[in-house]
Design an enzyme around this catalytic site. Structure first.
Site, short mmCIF file in Angstrom:
data_model
loop_
_atom_site.label_atom_id
_atom_site.label_comp_id
_atom_site.label_asym_id
_atom_site.label_seq_id
_atom_site.Cartn_x
_atom_site.Cartn_y
_atom_site.Cartn_z
N SER A 1 -3.03 4.68 -13.80
CA SER A 1 -4.18 4.69 -15.07
C SER A 1 -4.49 3.17 -14.89
O SER A 1 -5.41 2.56 -15.79
CB SER A 1 -3.51 4.87 -16.42
OG SER A 1 -3.60 6.50 -16.50
N THR A 2 -4.05 2.06 -14.48
CA THR A 2 -4.38 0.78 -14.68
C THR A 2 -5.40 0.26 -13.52
O THR A 2 -5.71 -0.82 -13.44
CB THR A 2 -3.22 -0.13 -14.17
OG1 THR A 2 -2.62 -0.06 -12.73
CG2 THR A 2 -1.88 0.23 -14.80
N GLY A 3 -5.96 1.43 -12.82
CA GLY A 3 -7.22 1.11 -12.15
C GLY A 3 -8.68 1.61 -12.66
O GLY A 3 -8.94 1.20 -14.03
N ASP B 1 -5.85 7.58 -5.06
CA ASP B 1 -6.22 9.08 -4.61
C ASP B 1 -6.75 8.98 -3.45
O ASP B 1 -6.57 9.73 -2.51
CB ASP B 1 -6.81 9.45 -5.92
CG ASP B 1 -6.87 10.97 -5.99
OD1 ASP B 1 -6.24 11.67 -5.16
OD2 ASP B 1 -7.63 11.74 -6.71
N ASP C 1 0.91 -0.98 -0.03
CA ASP C 1 -0.03 0.07 -0.09
C ASP C 1 0.88 1.31 -0.07
O ASP C 1 1.63 1.41 0.81
CB ASP C 1 -0.91 0.05 1.34
CG ASP C 1 -1.87 1.02 1.50
OD1 ASP C 1 -1.36 2.18 0.58
OD2 ASP C 1 -2.55 1.18 2.29
N ILE C 2 0.94 2.03 -1.05
CA ILE C 2 1.87 3.10 -1.34
C ILE C 2 1.70 3.96 0.03
O ILE C 2 2.58 5.20 0.21
CB ILE C 2 1.58 3.97 -2.47
CG1 ILE C 2 2.79 4.65 -2.92
CG2 ILE C 2 0.47 4.94 -2.38
CD1 ILE C 2 3.03 4.86 -4.47
#
Ligand code: AR6
Length: 170
Positions: A120-122, A33, A9-10
């Site tokens: 962009s991959t979500g 985000d 988890d970032i």
């Protein structure tokens, strides 16, 4: 400069800057985000609003920077990935721009360690295999990459993690 690939988890990563996969409004959203704004607290949103008031949001492929509020990192670099919907070459270039412009902005702010999510991959539906290739290539091609101590790709899901691990080994 070290490139690391981890599954995590970032919002829990301790680096100078984590990168957020934001949207052009800079006002938060879902996915990574949402997690960053939730855990980082109101300082991040307040700074994003100030940036909006100054420059009216953030264009796709561009990046802006705020402090990181309650997160363990010092800064958040907010970049806006492209929505995948057909115009493939244009979208690939914009995704590469996200990585390059984030790295550029990081160096302007004396950042030495940086962590990227899989932009962009979500919610934006960019194919994960293509996005991983673009991300790794953009970092490798970045002319000032050696000025960083460490660049981490933080993958959330197993599929991205194994894609990045395979590319890293090649
Ligand atoms: N840590 C690391 N990666 C994460 C985390 C996390 N906590 N949570 C999700 N991911 P997405 P996008 C991964 O949808 O596709 C928002 O509403 C996730 O598994 O967060 O660029 C924005 O406001 C995926 O691989 O971002 C925009 O409107 C990656 O992060 C829109 O979504 C990106 O998924 C941006 O869509």
């Amino acid at each position: 400069m070290k490139i690391e690939v981890i599954q995590a988890d970032i919002t829990e990563i301790q680096v100078d800057a984590i990168v957020n996969a934001a949207n052009t409004s800079l006002l938060g959203g879902g996915g990574v985000d949402g997690a960053i704004h939730r855990k980082g607290g109101k300082q991040i949103l307040e700074e994003c609003i100030a940036i909006r008031n100054r420059q009216g949001g953030c264009d796709v492929g561009q990046a802006v920077i705020t402090k990181a509020g309650n997160l363990p990192s010092k800064f958040v670099i907010h970049t806006v990935g492209p929505v995948w919907n057909g115009d493939k070459e244009e979208k690939k270039k914009l995704l590469a721009d996200c990585y390059k412009n984030s790295l550029e902005l990081a160096l302007e702010n004396n950042i030495k360690t940086i962590a990227f999510p899989n932009i962009s991959t979500g919610i934006y539906h960019f194919p994960k295999d293509k996005a991983a290739e673009i991300a790794i290539q953009a970092v490798k091609e970045f002319s000032r990459k050696e000025e960083f101590e460490k660049i981490i790709f933080v993958c959330f899901d197993e599929e991205n993690h194994s894609l990045y691990k395979n590319l890293q080994d090649n």
